[in-house]
Design a protein around this motif. Structure first.
Motif, PDB file in Angstrom:
ATOM      1  N   SER A 418     -61.160  64.889 -21.558  1.00  0.00           N
ATOM      2  CA  SER A 418     -62.026  63.652 -20.903  1.00  0.00           C
ATOM      3  C   SER A 418     -62.425  63.016 -22.430  1.00  0.00           C
ATOM      4  CB  SER A 418     -63.665  65.208 -21.434  1.00  0.00           C
ATOM      5  OG  SER A 418     -64.274  65.777 -22.343  1.00  0.00           O
ATOM      6  N   ASN A 419     -62.662  61.850 -22.049  1.00  0.00           N
ATOM      7  CA  ASN A 419     -62.999  61.334 -23.777  1.00  0.00           C
ATOM      8  C   ASN A 419     -64.521  60.669 -24.101  1.00  0.00           C
ATOM      9  OD1 ASN A 419     -62.853  59.155 -25.972  1.00  0.00           O
ATOM     10  ND2 ASN A 419     -60.643  58.242 -24.532  1.00  0.00           N
ATOM     11  N   PRO A 420     -65.237  60.500 -24.775  1.00  0.00           N
ATOM     12  CA  PRO A 420     -66.382  60.059 -24.882  1.00  0.00           C
ATOM     13  C   PRO A 420     -66.028  59.219 -25.277  1.00  0.00           C
ATOM     14  CG  PRO A 420     -66.636  61.837 -26.399  1.00  0.00           C
ATOM     15  CD  PRO A 420     -64.461  62.274 -25.716  1.00  0.00           C
ATOM     16  N   ASP A 421     -65.526  58.113 -25.943  1.00  0.00           N
ATOM     17  CA  ASP A 421     -64.753  57.143 -27.151  1.00  0.00           C
ATOM     18  C   ASP A 421     -64.670  56.182 -25.541  1.00  0.00           C
ATOM     19  OD1 ASP A 421     -65.593  57.829 -28.825  1.00  0.00           O
ATOM     20  OD2 ASP A 421     -63.759  58.838 -30.051  1.00  0.00           O
ATOM     21  N   LEU A 422     -64.407  56.527 -24.408  1.00  0.00           N
ATOM     22  CA  LEU A 422     -63.625  55.229 -23.446  1.00  0.00           C
ATOM     23  C   LEU A 422     -64.672  53.745 -23.544  1.00  0.00           C
ATOM     24  CD1 LEU A 422     -63.158  57.539 -20.244  1.00  0.00           C
ATOM     25  CD2 LEU A 422     -61.650  56.367 -22.007  1.00  0.00           C
ATOM     26  N   GLU A 423     -63.723  53.168 -23.195  1.00  0.00           N
ATOM     27  CA  GLU A 423     -64.434  51.455 -23.000  1.00  0.00           C
ATOM     28  C   GLU A 423     -64.700  51.580 -21.579  1.00  0.00           C
ATOM     29  OE1 GLU A 423     -66.213  49.431 -25.470  1.00  0.00           O
ATOM     30  OE2 GLU A 423     -65.017  50.960 -26.664  1.00  0.00           O
ATOM     31  N   PRO A 424     -65.682  50.073 -20.826  1.00  0.00           N
ATOM     32  CA  PRO A 424     -65.465  50.354 -19.416  1.00  0.00           C
ATOM     33  C   PRO A 424     -64.493  49.792 -19.201  1.00  0.00           C
ATOM     34  CG  PRO A 424     -67.013  48.314 -21.297  1.00  0.00           C
ATOM     35  CD  PRO A 424     -66.044  49.734 -21.333  1.00  0.00           C
ATOM     36  N   GLN A 425     -63.441  49.591 -17.975  1.00  0.00           N
ATOM     37  CA  GLN A 425     -63.264  48.989 -17.600  1.00  0.00           C
ATOM     38  C   GLN A 425     -63.638  47.098 -17.127  1.00  0.00           C
ATOM     39  OE1 GLN A 425     -60.649  50.946 -14.306  1.00  0.00           O
ATOM     40  NE2 GLN A 425     -61.924  52.791 -14.389  1.00  0.00           N
ATOM     41  N   THR A 426     -62.997  45.613 -17.025  1.00  0.00           N
ATOM     42  CA  THR A 426     -63.629  45.037 -16.751  1.00  0.00           C
ATOM     43  C   THR A 426     -62.498  43.968 -15.934  1.00  0.00           C
ATOM     44  OG1 THR A 426     -62.616  43.844 -19.022  1.00  0.00           O
ATOM     45  CG2 THR A 426     -64.383  44.820 -18.948  1.00  0.00           C
ATOM     46  N   SER A 427     -63.610  43.109 -15.180  1.00  0.00           N
ATOM     47  CA  SER A 427     -62.107  42.325 -14.082  1.00  0.00           C
ATOM     48  C   SER A 427     -63.105  40.964 -14.597  1.00  0.00           C
ATOM     49  CB  SER A 427     -62.837  42.664 -12.664  1.00  0.00           C
ATOM     50  OG  SER A 427     -64.025  42.364 -12.494  1.00  0.00           O
ATOM     51  N   LEU A 428     -61.914  40.013 -13.832  1.00  0.00           N
ATOM     52  CA  LEU A 428     -61.962  39.007 -14.004  1.00  0.00           C
ATOM     53  C   LEU A 428     -61.724  38.480 -12.247  1.00  0.00           C
ATOM     54  CD1 LEU A 428     -63.043  36.179 -15.277  1.00  0.00           C
ATOM     55  CD2 LEU A 428     -60.717  35.372 -15.760  1.00  0.00           C
ATOM     56  N   THR A 429     -62.550  37.828 -11.682  1.00  0.00           N
ATOM     57  CA  THR A 429     -61.932  37.471  -9.808  1.00  0.00           C
ATOM     58  C   THR A 429     -62.060  35.792  -9.703  1.00  0.00           C
ATOM     59  OG1 THR A 429     -62.271  39.775  -8.798  1.00  0.00           O
ATOM     60  CG2 THR A 429     -62.132  37.785  -7.647  1.00  0.00           C
ATOM     61  N   LEU A 430     -60.881  35.040  -9.222  1.00  0.00           N
ATOM     62  CA  LEU A 430     -60.852  33.272  -9.218  1.00  0.00           C
ATOM     63  C   LEU A 430     -60.652  33.750  -7.265  1.00  0.00           C
ATOM     64  CD1 LEU A 430     -61.197  30.562  -9.450  1.00  0.00           C
ATOM     65  CD2 LEU A 430     -58.125  30.679  -9.695  1.00  0.00           C
ATOM     66  N   ASP A 431     -62.259  32.653  -6.606  1.00  0.00           N
ATOM     67  CA  ASP A 431     -61.434  32.524  -5.272  1.00  0.00           C
ATOM     68  C   ASP A 431     -61.702  31.800  -4.835  1.00  0.00           C
ATOM     69  OD1 ASP A 431     -62.644  35.822  -3.615  1.00  0.00           O
ATOM     70  OD2 ASP A 431     -63.324  36.181  -4.866  1.00  0.00           O
ATOM     71  N   ALA A 432     -61.079  31.610  -3.699  1.00  0.00           N
ATOM     72  CA  ALA A 432     -60.841  29.828  -3.470  1.00  0.00           C
ATOM     73  C   ALA A 432     -61.331  29.700  -1.551  1.00  0.00           C
ATOM     74  CB  ALA A 432     -60.124  28.870  -4.226  1.00  0.00           C
ATOM     75  N   GLY A 433     -61.841  29.347  -0.628  1.00  0.00           N
ATOM     76  CA  GLY A 433     -61.757  29.367   0.285  1.00  0.00           C
ATOM     77  C   GLY A 433     -62.419  28.518   0.985  1.00  0.00           C
ATOM     78  N   LEU A 434     -61.828  27.810   2.443  1.00  0.00           N
ATOM     79  CA  LEU A 434     -62.401  27.734   3.559  1.00  0.00           C
ATOM     80  C   LEU A 434     -62.950  28.182   4.577  1.00  0.00           C
ATOM     81  CD1 LEU A 434     -63.045  24.194   3.917  1.00  0.00           C
ATOM     82  CD2 LEU A 434     -60.613  24.190   4.931  1.00  0.00           C
TER      83      LEU A 434
END
Length: 614
Positions: A418-434
């Motif tokens: 365990s590690n109490p100093d962990l940071e959150p995992q972060t994401s960026l998502t680009l979507d495009a559709g028809l």
């Protein structure tokens, strides 16, 4: 590949028998609640949405939740076709299981003690499910942690008209499978209710592959109760209770038999409320999800317990048909108990979204959320989703959205690394559709492309424990099409997936158990007024897996072969008796395949039963 050619020829033969007359109109009024937390038509949604309707669920009465989800485009449930009691991993758009948030009636049921906080789909039954909505793309702005790949909202059945309605279902199947469900519901002037109970049992097959191995089955009890009380005009209170008890067997690993047992208890209870006027809607809930799991094997007993308190209140004000504003406040308290460890964390999150329509086809959804975590501090998530309706039938979707995954309590405080100093995992998502949906014929089609990047991945290092390191980059393409005749419906989809992880500056393909290419189909044919036949299948391409070799004590990369799955089901209605009978045959081609290296999958198997509505 001979099975693939056989399947294609069979599809062509069936297509020649279809009625070519086109339906005059189709229902375009399906309501999707998950996408924006308020009632929104499919035409207005700003994210790709798949809705599994009650009609579709009734046409597949022999399936589990995981099997039904596994037939949808853009989603793969690893383990859905393995031993019935094997654990199920949700890969939405190829993302790891921990990045898909499971909801019941719009509120999360995360298990803080599990690997990555993922919810166990084996605890759900289809018997009290009205419909399931799958929203793809980051939904962290509305739903917070874990919704990096999207959300799956399981919506329970609502009471019918009349003071007393009853239903029952009985089924038997291969491997000494038997199922029973009972339900009663009703509505009065100021209140309505819904009570359901189900039991499932199977001897199963051996989970691990090997000769003369013991069978690994399970037994599950599921109960639910809901009461809707109309206090005043527009105001409804809904106390609810969902309970699951699961006991099953599991093996020691690939090619390794064992008499291990797994037990799980789930309690999901609380109170929802809704107040609505012509322009304003206020909704919310206080919900407790309590999960206790128990693993018993040669190493002893592993008994994690976890609780999630989720309190969410939000209001929606409609300034006009073109402008809506939503603002909410969410508080989550998570706790975790294991081997003398009793720890917890909390997240406080105000959020808001604005829906803007122009009347000329361009609509935009803007969202922002602040998350204040008791351990790592604060982070923001956002959503920008412009949608352009080219015509009444064509819609262009685009979105740029961020997401996050908070460290789990096991990662922060657990007994191993365990590690109490962990940071959150972060994401960026680009979507495009028809998307295309005809209002005068039965044709609909769509194509969606996405790019997703996840940073600060939490990985386990044997020397230091859990750390934030690495970066995951995935992309994919989804193509769907369907056509409806008066008595026939054909659905097709194709998925392409590519992804790699960056470790110490080098890229590695790490999408184990997830194929680059897959496609599926379903042909539903009404024969007369009462008989429906559903022929469906799925092609899963080659993919890699990791195998821990007990001789060398090292992980080895192995290749899982492609396979074709073909199934058929029949449902016959007897309206004069309020009864239907059903039967299904799965894996008609008796395909030999593996979803996980070293683990078994069943050959041809069946299920049949009867359903009664009073």
């Amino acid at each position: 590949m001979k099975y693939l050619f056989t399947t294609v020829l069979l599809l062509l033969a069936v297509s020649q028998t279809m009625n070519a007359q086109v339906a005059d109109t189709l229902d375009l009024g399906e309501v999707v609640i998950t996408a924006s937390k308020t009632q929104t038509s499919e035409r207005e949604t700003t994210k790709p949405v798949t809705t599994i309707t009650q009609a579709e669920i009734r046409k597949a009465p022999g399936l589990s939740v995981s099997e039904l989800l596994n037939r949808q485009t853009g989603i793969m449930i690893n383990g859905a076709g393995s031993s019935p009691g094997k654990d199920k991993s949700v890969y939405l758009r190829g993302a790891a299981t921990q990045y898909t948030l499971i909801l019941i009636d719009g509120f999360p049921v995360t298990d803080p003690s599990s690997e990555g906080g993922a919810f166990d789909l084996r605890l759900l039954s289809l018997e009290n499910v009205e419909r399931i909505e799958i929203v793809k793309g980051s939904m962290s702005t509305l739903y917070g942690s874990d919704a990096i790949a999207g959300v799956i909202n399981v919506i329970t059945k609502k009471p019918e008209d009349g003071l007393l309605n009853a239903n029952a279902k009985m089924a038997i199947g291969s491997y000494q499978t038997n199922e029973l469900s009972l339900g009663v519901n009703g509505s009065g002037k100021v209140a309505s209710y819904n009570i359901n109970f189900s039991r499932s049992f199977t001897k199963g097959i051996s989970e691990a592959e090997g000769e003369d191995f013991l069978k690994d089955g399970y037994e599950r009890y599921v109960g639910s109760a809901e009461l809707n009380i109309d206090l005043t005009e527009g105001l409804t209170l809904t106390p609810f209770l969902n309970y699951s008890n699961y006991t099953g067997d599991y093996d020691a690993g690939a090619f390794a038999d064992a008499e291990n047992t797994y037990e799980a208890d789930l309690v999901n209870t609380g109170m929802r409320f809704r107040y609505q006027t012509d322009q304003f809607e206020l909704k919310g809930a206080g919900a407790l999800t309590d999960t206790e799991r128990k693993f018993t094997d040669d190493f002893g007993v592993f008994n994690p317990k976890a609780t999630l308190w989720n309190n969410d209140v939000y209001g929606v004000y409609s300034f006009s048909d073109q402008v809506r504003f939503l603002a909410g406040f969410n508080y989550q308290d998570l706790s975790f108990e294991l081997d003398g460890i009793d720890e917890g964390s909390s997240i406080i999150s105000p959020y808001a979204t604005l829906y803007l329509g122009t009347g000329s086809g361009l609509n935009t959804e803007l969202g922002l959320r602040l998350n204040k975590h008791s351990e790592y501090g604060s982070n923001w998530s956002f959503n920008l989703s412009p949608v352009y309706n080219l015509t009444e039938e064509f819609k262009v979707l685009t979105s740029l959205s961020s997401g996050f995954k908070a460290p789990t309590l096991n990662e922060l405080f657990g007994p191993f690394g365990s590690n109490p100093d962990l940071e959150p995992q972060t994401s960026l998502t680009l979507d495009a559709g028809l998307e295309y949906r005809s209002s005068t014929s039965g044709l609909s089609a769509g194509v969606n492309y996405f790019i997703r990047s996840v940073e600060q991945l939490i990985s386990y290092d044997s020397s230091v424990g859990y750390v934030n390191v690495n970066e995951q980059n995935d992309s994919g393409l989804e193509i769907t099409g369907s056509y409806t005749w008066p008595d026939t419906r054909v659905n097709l989809y194709y998925n392409y997936l590519d992804g790699a992880i960056t470790q110490e500056g080098e890229e590695f393909d790490n999408l184990i158990r997830r194929p680059d290419h897959s496609f599926g189909w379903a042909i539903q044919q009404n024969i007369g007024a009462d008989l429906m036949v559903d022929l469906n299948g799925k092609f899963v391409g080659e993919r890699e897996d990791l195998y821990f070799n007990m001789s060398t004590f090292q992980n080895e990369t192995v290749e899982l072969e492609s396979y074709v799955m073909l199934n058929i089901s029949m449902n016959y209605e007897l309206p004069e008796f309020n009864t239907s009978v059903f039967a299904s045959l799965n894996n008609l081609l008796d395909a030999s395949y593996q979803e996980v290296y070293g683990f078994n999958t069943p050959g041809v198997n069946f299920k049949a039963g009867i359903r009664l509505d009073i």
